[in-house]
Scaffold this motif. Structure first.
Motif, PDB file in Angstrom:
ATOM      1  N   GLU A 344       0.843  -1.205   0.000  1.00  9.03           N
ATOM      2  CA  GLU A 344       0.000   0.000   0.000  1.00  9.03           C
ATOM      3  C   GLU A 344       0.881   1.259   0.000  1.00  9.03           C
ATOM      4  OE1 GLU A 344      -3.080   0.633  -0.381  1.00  9.03           O
ATOM      5  OE2 GLU A 344      -4.216  -1.173   0.080  1.00  9.03           O
ATOM      6  N   ASP A 345       1.852   1.310   0.901  1.00  9.98           N
ATOM      7  CA  ASP A 345       2.732   2.468   0.961  1.00  9.98           C
ATOM      8  C   ASP A 345       3.633   2.545  -0.263  1.00  9.98           C
ATOM      9  OD1 ASP A 345       1.776   3.471   3.324  1.00  9.98           O
ATOM     10  OD2 ASP A 345       3.234   2.410   4.573  1.00  9.98           O
ATOM     11  N   TYR A 348       1.833   4.022  -3.229  1.00  7.42           N
ATOM     12  CA  TYR A 348       1.824   5.484  -3.130  1.00  7.42           C
ATOM     13  C   TYR A 348       3.093   6.067  -3.762  1.00  7.42           C
ATOM     14  CZ  TYR A 348       2.948   9.837  -0.581  1.00  7.42           C
ATOM     15  OH  TYR A 348       3.350  11.106  -0.230  1.00  7.42           O
ATOM     16  N   LYS A 371       0.973  13.334   0.591  1.00  9.60           N
ATOM     17  CA  LYS A 371      -0.273  13.039   1.291  1.00  9.60           C
ATOM     18  C   LYS A 371      -0.819  14.316   1.939  1.00  9.60           C
ATOM     19  CE  LYS A 371       1.198   8.339   2.660  1.00  9.60           C
ATOM     20  NZ  LYS A 371       0.127   7.495   2.090  1.00  9.60           N
ATOM     21  N   GLU A 384      -7.671  11.832   6.207  1.00  8.19           N
ATOM     22  CA  GLU A 384      -6.440  11.644   5.447  1.00  8.19           C
ATOM     23  C   GLU A 384      -6.781  11.424   3.987  1.00  8.19           C
ATOM     24  OE1 GLU A 384      -2.637   8.573   5.214  1.00  8.19           O
ATOM     25  OE2 GLU A 384      -3.599   8.953   7.149  1.00  8.19           O
ATOM     26  N   ASP A 386      -5.050  10.142   0.407  1.00  2.93           N
ATOM     27  CA  ASP A 386      -3.905   9.329  -0.002  1.00  2.93           C
ATOM     28  C   ASP A 386      -2.878  10.117  -0.804  1.00  2.93           C
ATOM     29  OD1 ASP A 386      -5.103   7.137   1.184  1.00  2.93           O
ATOM     30  OD2 ASP A 386      -6.105   6.514  -0.651  1.00  2.93           O
ATOM     31  N   MET A 401      -7.318   8.873  -4.481  1.00  2.00           N
ATOM     32  CA  MET A 401      -7.505   7.744  -3.569  1.00  2.00           C
ATOM     33  C   MET A 401      -6.828   6.538  -4.207  1.00  2.00           C
ATOM     34  SD  MET A 401     -11.025   5.974  -2.113  1.00  2.00           S
ATOM     35  CE  MET A 401     -11.425   7.346  -1.036  1.00  2.00           C
ATOM     36  N   ARG A 403      -5.784   2.399  -3.982  1.00  2.00           N
ATOM     37  CA  ARG A 403      -6.132   1.106  -3.394  1.00  2.00           C
ATOM     38  C   ARG A 403      -5.299   0.012  -4.042  1.00  2.00           C
ATOM     39  NH1 ARG A 403      -7.599   3.882  -0.173  1.00  2.00           N
ATOM     40  NH2 ARG A 403      -9.627   4.175   0.788  1.00  2.00           N
TER      41      ARG A 403
END
Length: 464
Positions: A344-345, A348, A371, A384, A386, A401, A403
């Protein structure tokens, strides 16, 4: 085949093609590919290549002399040592006046520590003896702080005399993917999420084998390629390893605020800051603050070296299974099941690179990206976002966003949630939206996105 580094290579070649004296500083973290870039650049060019030694000035003079004669008199058997540095540089100058050469001094900080006056010597040479030659000098080093704070500092003798300073970064996600052409987009993303595009690490992996075997052989076998790598680097740089390990483990496992890190590492906050600054000076961690916010105190820490990030997330807690050779029994539940969440990170980071370097769909030029987090004035709860990208004037903003771990396609409710959260960001007037998903989007969302000019981006598109 040499992959990537086109801009850096073009910069060095453009200096060479000017057919006049030039000096380029080349620096970046260890293993980032400086030597490979130099080797590519000097192909077909007469080159004196000297790797400075972590030794005495006399030892470096002898080694430099050998490098000089290896270039200018390669058939010489008994290579003499120059009597002193002035004689050596006089010889180099005389040769450079007859023939164009590249002079490479690698590990330049070693020469500086052995001969502290070398910067003043080079200043004199640049301004006098070398000025009317067509020589290109490359000064390379792995110490970013040394190059930026000593060689490039405003009080440095070389300040204003070098032609270019090239800070070499790891390969980006797409350049990394080109080394694993048969992998799926998910596997390419995971390879990047583990290596961070570091050429040395990538070169140790096998693109012809499945990714699980690469991960196992690199981290989870007793003789794994990278099993000892972070510990080896840490031992070279720090003394209080227990404390530094506790801090990195805390960040890697999701405790990334200062008070959380202090608590996990059992440190007083002020002392913890001292350790964090030391890790940041080594480019192992970064401090991130919210984009489009005036509150710069709401920061968190992240491990910026991706191999360290992966290692501290998965290796310490599984070390007993690795040492006993039982990791095969627990790998699925201890590692593989957690990889989507870990990614997930990393997703990003990949999306940030995609927007900044490869995406042509954004209706403004990105000046800042990251972010956003802060208090929702309506609900009085923390919110928050993303990803937020803004232009220089903070007039336009892209709200995203992301995912990765979810297996469900994103739908209209996700877009509506993103739009509600974006209302908290008052500094941006023109708001644009994007949804980025590994699992795709529902048909209803696709139709609405087409009507409202919302960007929908898949992992496959990012790697296309």
């Amino acid at each position: 085949m040499y992959i990537g580094r086109k801009n850096e290579l073009d910069t060095l070649n453009s200096i060479w093609n000017q057919n006049s004296f030039g000096c380029a500083l080349l620096y970046g973290k260890k293993y980032v590919g400086k030597t490979s870039l130099i080797a590519e650049m000097i192909k077909g060019k007469k080159t004196i290549f000297f790797s400075a030694l972590a030794s005495t000035g006399q030892a470096n003079l002898i080694s430099f002399s050998k490098a000089y004669y290896s270039c200018t008199s390669p058939a010489m058997h008994d290579i003499p040592a120059m009597p002193d540095w002035d004689t050596l540089f006089d010889e180099i100058s005389a040769y450079a006046h007859k023939e164009r050469i590249v002079l490479v001094i690698d590990d330049f900080s070693n020469l500086y520590h052995a001969c502290p006056g070398i910067l003043f010597t080079l200043q004199r040479l640049f301004e006098e003896q070398f000025a009317d030659t067509g020589m290109l000098i490359l000064l390379a080093d792995s110490s970013i702080s040394f190059m930026e704070n000593t060689v490039m500092a405003s009080n440095s003798p070389l300040y204003g005399l070098y032609t270019a300073a090239v800070k070499l970064l790891p390969l980006d996600y797409k350049e990394t993917a080109s080394m694993f052409p048969e992998y799926t987009p998910e596997d390419k993303a995971l390879i990047y999420g583990i290596t961070g595009g570091n050429p040395y690490y990538l070169g140790k992996l096998d693109p012809s084998t499945e990714i699980k075997n690469n991960i196992m052989s690199a981290f989870f076998l007793k003789n794994g390629l990278f099993l000892e790598e972070p510990a080896h680097i840490m031992k070279q740089e720090f003394r209080e390893l227990t404390t530094y390990n506790a801090i990195l483990t805390a960040i890697a496992t999701g405790h990334n605020r200062l008070n959380e890190i202090s608590e996990q590492a059992e440190l007083e906050t002020g002392l913890c800051v001292k350790y964090l600054k030391a890790l940041a000076s080594m480019n192992l961690i970064d401090k991130e603050t919210p984009v489009a916010s005036r509150d710069r105190k709401k920061s968190y820490y992240k491990i910026s070296d991706y191999l360290f990030r992966f290692w501290y997330r998965f290796v310490p807690e599984n070390m007993s299974h690795i040492a006993s050779g039982r990791i095969f029994l627990s790998y699925l539940t201890a590692v593989e099941d957690h990889l989507p969440t870990y990614m997930e990170d990393m997703f990003y980071e990949i999306v940030k690179e995609y927007f900044c370097k490869y995406c042509s769909l954004i209706p403004f030029e990105i000046h800042n990206i990251g972010k956003w987090w802060g208090l929702n004035p309506k609900t009085k709860q923390m919110a928050e976002i993303d990803l937020v990208a803004t232009d220089m004037e903070m007039e336009h903003g892209l709200f995203g966003m992301l995912r990765y771990s979810s297996s469900r396609p994103m739908d209209i409710s996700d877009l509506q949630d993103l739009q509600r959260k974006s209302e908290c960001v008052k500094m941006v007037s023109e708001k644009h939206y994007c949804l980025v998903s590994r699992s795709g989007f529902t048909d209803v969302l696709k139709a609405k996105a087409a009507d409202e000019d919302v960007l929908l981006i898949t992992l496959q598109q990012i790697y296309r």
